[in-house]
Design a protein around this motif. Sequence first.
Motif, PDB file in Angstrom:
ATOM      1  N   ILE A  26     -50.641 -56.357  17.552  1.00  0.00           N
ATOM      2  CA  ILE A  26     -50.963 -57.743  17.186  1.00  0.00           C
ATOM      3  C   ILE A  26     -49.687 -58.575  17.086  1.00  0.00           C
ATOM      4  CG2 ILE A  26     -51.886 -59.184  15.337  1.00  0.00           C
ATOM      5  CD1 ILE A  26     -53.915 -56.927  14.812  1.00  0.00           C
ATOM      6  N   LEU A  27     -48.656 -58.009  16.432  1.00  0.00           N
ATOM      7  CA  LEU A  27     -47.383 -58.725  16.308  1.00  0.00           C
ATOM      8  C   LEU A  27     -46.772 -58.992  17.671  1.00  0.00           C
ATOM      9  CD1 LEU A  27     -45.566 -57.183  13.219  1.00  0.00           C
ATOM     10  CD2 LEU A  27     -46.135 -59.584  13.617  1.00  0.00           C
ATOM     11  N   ALA A  28     -46.779 -57.984  18.537  1.00  0.00           N
ATOM     12  CA  ALA A  28     -46.225 -58.158  19.884  1.00  0.00           C
ATOM     13  C   ALA A  28     -46.987 -59.242  20.635  1.00  0.00           C
ATOM     14  CB  ALA A  28     -46.289 -56.837  20.649  1.00  0.00           C
ATOM     15  N   GLY A  29     -48.311 -59.268  20.489  1.00  0.00           N
ATOM     16  CA  GLY A  29     -49.105 -60.304  21.143  1.00  0.00           C
ATOM     17  C   GLY A  29     -48.749 -61.692  20.631  1.00  0.00           C
ATOM     18  N   CYS A  30     -48.581 -61.820  19.319  1.00  0.00           N
ATOM     19  CA  CYS A  30     -48.215 -63.121  18.741  1.00  0.00           C
ATOM     20  C   CYS A  30     -46.848 -63.564  19.242  1.00  0.00           C
ATOM     21  CB  CYS A  30     -48.209 -63.030  17.213  1.00  0.00           C
ATOM     22  SG  CYS A  30     -49.857 -62.893  16.502  1.00  0.00           S
TER      23      CYS A  30
END
Length: 50
Positions: A26-30
């Motif tokens: 999720i962090l990488a996507g953000c």
Amino acid sequence: MIDDTSGWLTTLSWGILLTFGGALVILAGCWWHILRTTIRQFNVEGPADD
């Protein structure tokens, strides 16, 4: 009496791994979304050198 400590620890560690993995994804996507937006903004507003 069956000692199921190792099984419980395995389940717990897998749960932690999956939780951290999901949070990282999720962090990488953000971050990817923010980077793409920033780069697009710079490309639109910045000087166009081909």
